[in-house]
Design a protein around this motif. Structure first.
Motif, short mmCIF file in Angstrom:
data_model
loop_
_atom_site.label_atom_id
_atom_site.label_comp_id
_atom_site.label_asym_id
_atom_site.label_seq_id
_atom_site.Cartn_x
_atom_site.Cartn_y
_atom_site.Cartn_z
N THR A 58 0.83 -1.19 0.00
CA THR A 58 0.00 0.00 0.00
C THR A 58 0.87 1.25 0.00
O THR A 58 1.69 1.43 0.91
CB THR A 58 -0.96 0.00 1.20
OG1 THR A 58 -1.80 -1.16 1.13
CG2 THR A 58 -1.84 1.23 1.20
N ILE A 59 0.70 2.05 -1.04
CA ILE A 59 1.52 3.25 -1.24
C ILE A 59 0.66 4.46 -0.92
O ILE A 59 -0.39 4.68 -1.54
CB ILE A 59 2.02 3.33 -2.71
CG1 ILE A 59 2.78 2.05 -3.07
CG2 ILE A 59 2.88 4.55 -2.92
CD1 ILE A 59 1.97 1.05 -3.88
N VAL A 60 1.08 5.26 0.06
CA VAL A 60 0.27 6.38 0.50
C VAL A 60 1.11 7.66 0.49
O VAL A 60 2.34 7.63 0.54
CB VAL A 60 -0.30 6.14 1.92
CG1 VAL A 60 -1.21 4.92 1.93
CG2 VAL A 60 0.80 6.01 2.95
N SER A 61 0.40 8.78 0.43
CA SER A 61 1.03 10.09 0.52
C SER A 61 0.06 11.04 1.20
O SER A 61 -1.15 10.81 1.20
CB SER A 61 1.40 10.62 -0.87
OG SER A 61 0.23 10.95 -1.60
N PRO A 62 0.57 12.12 1.79
CA PRO A 62 -0.31 13.06 2.47
C PRO A 62 -1.07 13.99 1.53
O PRO A 62 -2.03 14.64 1.94
CB PRO A 62 0.65 13.86 3.36
CG PRO A 62 1.94 13.82 2.63
CD PRO A 62 1.99 12.47 1.96
N GLU A 63 -0.66 14.08 0.27
CA GLU A 63 -1.27 14.99 -0.68
C GLU A 63 -1.01 14.47 -2.10
O GLU A 63 -0.31 13.48 -2.30
CB GLU A 63 -0.67 16.39 -0.53
CG GLU A 63 0.85 16.42 -0.65
CD GLU A 63 1.45 17.76 -0.31
OE1 GLU A 63 0.71 18.76 -0.30
OE2 GLU A 63 2.67 17.81 -0.04
N LYS A 64 -1.59 15.12 -3.08
CA LYS A 64 -1.40 14.72 -4.48
C LYS A 64 0.00 15.11 -4.96
O LYS A 64 0.73 15.85 -4.30
CB LYS A 64 -2.46 15.35 -5.36
CG LYS A 64 -2.44 16.87 -5.38
CD LYS A 64 -3.60 17.40 -6.21
CE LYS A 64 -3.61 18.93 -6.21
NZ LYS A 64 -4.75 19.47 -6.99
N LEU A 174 5.18 7.99 0.48
CA LEU A 174 5.80 8.89 -0.48
C LEU A 174 5.53 10.35 -0.10
O LEU A 174 4.59 10.65 0.63
CB LEU A 174 5.26 8.63 -1.89
CG LEU A 174 5.49 7.24 -2.49
CD1 LEU A 174 4.98 7.20 -3.92
CD2 LEU A 174 6.96 6.86 -2.44
N ARG A 175 6.38 11.23 -0.60
CA ARG A 175 6.23 12.67 -0.40
C ARG A 175 6.61 13.37 -1.70
O ARG A 175 7.16 12.76 -2.61
CB ARG A 175 7.13 13.15 0.73
CG ARG A 175 8.61 12.85 0.49
CD ARG A 175 9.52 13.59 1.43
NE ARG A 175 10.91 13.21 1.29
CZ ARG A 175 11.72 13.63 0.33
NH1 ARG A 175 11.27 14.48 -0.60
NH2 ARG A 175 12.99 13.24 0.28
N ARG A 176 6.34 14.66 -1.76
CA ARG A 176 6.75 15.43 -2.93
C ARG A 176 8.27 15.59 -2.97
O ARG A 176 8.93 15.65 -1.94
CB ARG A 176 6.09 16.81 -2.92
CG ARG A 176 4.62 16.79 -3.25
CD ARG A 176 4.05 18.18 -3.40
NE ARG A 176 2.63 18.14 -3.74
CZ ARG A 176 1.88 19.22 -3.91
NH1 ARG A 176 2.42 20.43 -3.77
NH2 ARG A 176 0.60 19.09 -4.21
N LYS A 177 8.79 15.65 -4.19
CA LYS A 177 10.22 15.86 -4.35
C LYS A 177 10.62 17.25 -3.86
O LYS A 177 9.88 18.22 -4.02
CB LYS A 177 10.62 15.73 -5.83
CG LYS A 177 10.57 14.33 -6.38
CD LYS A 177 11.10 14.28 -7.80
CE LYS A 177 10.17 14.96 -8.77
NZ LYS A 177 10.58 14.76 -10.18
N LEU A 178 11.81 17.32 -3.28
CA LEU A 178 12.39 18.62 -2.94
C LEU A 178 12.97 19.26 -4.19
O LEU A 178 13.15 18.61 -5.23
CB LEU A 178 13.46 18.43 -1.87
CG LEU A 178 13.01 17.76 -0.56
CD1 LEU A 178 14.19 17.60 0.38
CD2 LEU A 178 11.88 18.55 0.09
N SER A 179 13.30 20.53 -4.10
CA SER A 179 13.75 21.27 -5.27
C SER A 179 15.05 20.74 -5.84
O SER A 179 15.33 20.89 -7.04
CB SER A 179 13.91 22.76 -4.93
OG SER A 179 14.85 22.92 -3.86
N ASP A 180 15.86 20.10 -5.00
CA ASP A 180 17.16 19.59 -5.48
C ASP A 180 17.12 18.09 -5.78
O ASP A 180 18.16 17.48 -6.04
CB ASP A 180 18.25 19.88 -4.44
CG ASP A 180 17.98 19.22 -3.10
OD1 ASP A 180 16.81 18.82 -2.85
OD2 ASP A 180 18.91 19.11 -2.29
N GLU A 181 15.95 17.47 -5.77
CA GLU A 181 15.82 16.04 -6.04
C GLU A 181 15.35 15.83 -7.48
O GLU A 181 14.44 16.50 -7.95
CB GLU A 181 14.85 15.37 -5.06
CG GLU A 181 15.38 15.36 -3.63
CD GLU A 181 14.38 14.82 -2.63
OE1 GLU A 181 14.80 14.14 -1.67
OE2 GLU A 181 13.17 15.08 -2.80
#
Length: 238
Positions: A58-64, A174-181
């Motif tokens: 199960t893959i989850v994230s806090p936001e889209k 999962l989370r959103r990528k950071l600006s340097d990723e």
């Protein structure tokens, strides 16, 4: 599903795992250790009939926009008999499993799963092999028919899944990528690489069938048997 041929020579398991980990990390920003888990779960889709318990992934994230669909796309390029869906009814789910025995990759779970108790029940029923069935009445005479719900399933959604789903899952956050990723985008240029990795998994599984059937990893130390059961096939593959 197209029939695929195993790799033409013996495959080193450590090298195969390294290749799978690199691929998952290439396309997704993952927490530490998650690429290893994803790699082993991918191999699980080729061996699922050897085990008595199948954990949901199960893959989850806090936001889209956290990469859930991209991660499922990577799974779909590597798993055995992948079938990706973004919505599915309970009847379609158990009939699809009974006919195709796929690795079922379900996206957008938050849009239709939370309020659908029947669908959750069908998904939950596929957790243990002995109980991986639903019974429905068919035809004008309402004859009871048993449908299998035994197949690997990955589920992606925003927010935490219902408790009964989470209780049967290996969770990946999962989370959103950071600006340097930076990550790569899926493209046709990788198709040949994906095909060779699938062939190598097929060869490794075929060469180690007996060893996998005899594998008895030491049980994890936990007061809750269910999460221990989740990890037993994963540990056996490792």
């Amino acid at each position: 599903f197209p029939e695929e041929e195993p790799w033409h020579e013996t495959v080193d398991g450590s090298e195969l795992m390294a290749s799978l980990e690199e691929i998952f990390n290439r396309f997704s920003v993952l927490p530490k250790g998650s690429a290893v888990t994803a790699a082993l779960w991918t191999i699980l889709t080729y061996t699922f009939n050897l085990w008595r318990t199948l954990p949901l992934l199960t893959i989850v994230s806090p936001e889209k926009r956290c990469g859930k669909t991209t991660f499922l796309t990577t799974l779909s390029k590597l798993c055995n008999r992948p079938l990706a869906v973004s919505n599915i009814s309970p009847a379609a789910l158990y009939r699809t499993i009974a006919v195709f025995k796929p690795a079922l990759l379900i996206d957008e779970g938050d849009s239709f799963l939370n309020d659908n108790e029947e669908l959750r029940g069908v998904i939950n029923s596929g957790h243990t092999k002995d109980a991986a069935f639903v019974i429905r009445c068919e035809g004008d005479d309402h004859k009871p028919v048993r449908f299998s719900t035994w197949c690997p399933k990955a589920l992606a959604m925003i927010g935490n899944p219902p408790d009964t789903i989470q209780d049967r899952s290996i969770m990946l956050y999962l989370r959103r990528k950071l600006s340097d990723e930076r990550t790569a985008a899926h493209a046709e240029e990788y198709d040949e690489e994906f095909a060779s990795v699938r062939a190598k998994i097929l060869r490794w599984v075929a060469d180690h069938d007996t060893a996998l059937r005899l594998a008895k990893p030491e049980r994890l130390n936990s007061r809750n048997d269910r999460p221990v059961d989740h990890w037993m096939p994963i540990l056996a593959l490792a």
